[in-house]
Design a protein around this motif. Structure first.
Motif, PDB file in Angstrom:
ATOM      1  N   ASP A   1       0.924  -1.078   0.106  1.00 42.36           N
ATOM      2  CA  ASP A   1      -0.010   0.161   0.009  1.00 42.36           C
ATOM      3  C   ASP A   1       0.870   1.205  -0.133  1.00 42.36           C
ATOM      4  O   ASP A   1       0.597   2.237  -0.652  1.00 42.36           O
TER       5      ASP A   1
ATOM      6  N   LEU B   1      -6.943   3.780  -1.318  1.00 45.50           N
ATOM      7  CA  LEU B   1      -6.788   2.543  -0.844  1.00 45.50           C
ATOM      8  C   LEU B   1      -7.687   1.682   0.118  1.00 45.50           C
ATOM      9  O   LEU B   1      -7.791   0.494   0.220  1.00 45.50           O
TER      10      LEU B   1
ATOM     11  N   ARG C   1      -8.294  -1.718  -5.236  1.00 51.01           N
ATOM     12  CA  ARG C   1      -6.632  -1.579  -4.864  1.00 51.01           C
ATOM     13  C   ARG C   1      -5.958  -1.903  -6.187  1.00 51.01           C
ATOM     14  O   ARG C   1      -4.532  -1.831  -5.886  1.00 51.01           O
TER      15      ARG C   1
END
Length: 263
Positions: A160, A187, A192
């Protein structure tokens, strides 16, 4: 009625090795960057590559970077390519074959033949990509075996933190300043995968210029509401966004599997 965004602000920057975030894939990037020069300098031991990874890992980006920086001596091939494009040409030094597991039966035969030609010509190389490791590929057995002969790399997925860095870097390339909380918000609340995130960033870029407003979380929410896009799964008001109602939530959109350079 849904509102249409009509601004045409040009295309995203081309795929290059410089704008690919290597994460844990530094050895692969180094080998691909140096491949054309190595072929020109003399015999190269490793001239066939197979790169696999999940959708959104950057396979297409790497192949497009390879062909973009190859000074006109590379050929990009995919399931959309004509069958005769898979023919060997001694003037081509690099063949980049995307989504080989999605090739038609005839294209798989042509790729098998191309692979053998490349192996027979020491001044050429072939880089292929797919969703799975060679042993799991749903292609002809002879082609699957050939793809496993050379160097095999698994593209490591982005964390991430790296995805947020990709979004910020892409925003800077487009000349926009992305508020620090926008990548983390995307996110947390949306799909994603990088193709979906980059598509949303491009739309947000256009909307911000149309509205003459900075790219903030509040602007993101406004864009999604006005264009009929999926609302976030949860919304926590902030000082910046409290003046803008979130509106009714709807279910997230279905996954977007369209091929892009971030695949």
């Amino acid at each position: 009625m849904q509102r249409q965004l009509t601004l045409d602000l040009g295309t995203p920057p081309p795929a290059t090795f410089d704008n690919f975030f290597a994460a844990g894939n530094h050895e692969l990037i180094t080998r691909l960057r140096e491949l054309e020069g190595a072929l020109a300098a003399g015999p190269v031991a490793d001239r066939t590559f197979y790169v696999w990874g999940e959708p959104g890992s950057g396979r297409s980006h790497l192949l497009q970077a390879l062909t973009h920086e190859a000074d006109g001596h590379a050929r990009y091939l995919s399931p959309q390519s004509a069958l005769n494009a898979f023919g060997f040409d001694p003037r081509v030094s690099l063949y980049a074959v995307d989504d080989c597991d999605r090739l038609s039966a005839a294209q798989q035969i042509a790729l098998f033949n191309l692979f053998n030609e490349v192996r027979a010509h020491p001044t050429s190389a072939l880089v292929a990509t797919g969703n799975d490791a060679p042993l799991a590929l749903t292609v002809r057995e002879d082609l699957r075996t050939r793809l496993g002969w050379g160097l095999v790399f698994h593209l490591q997925p982005l964390t991430d933190e790296v995805k947020a860095s990709v979004l910020k870097h892409a925003a800077r390339e487009r000349g926009i300043v992305l508020a620090d909380d926008v990548p983390a918000y995307l996110l947390t609340h949306y799909r994603r995968d990088m193709p979906s995130l980059m598509a949303l960033l491009d739309e947000l870029d256009r909307f911000s210029l149309e509205q003459k407003r900075a790219v903030t979380r509040a602007l993101l929410l406004t864009m999604l509401q006005r264009t009929g896009r999926a609302a976030p799964l949860a919304f926590v008001p902030t000082e910046e966004s409290s003046a803008e109602p979130a509106g009714p939530a709807v279910a997230p959109a279905a996954p977007d599997n369209d091929p892009t350079r971030f695949k």
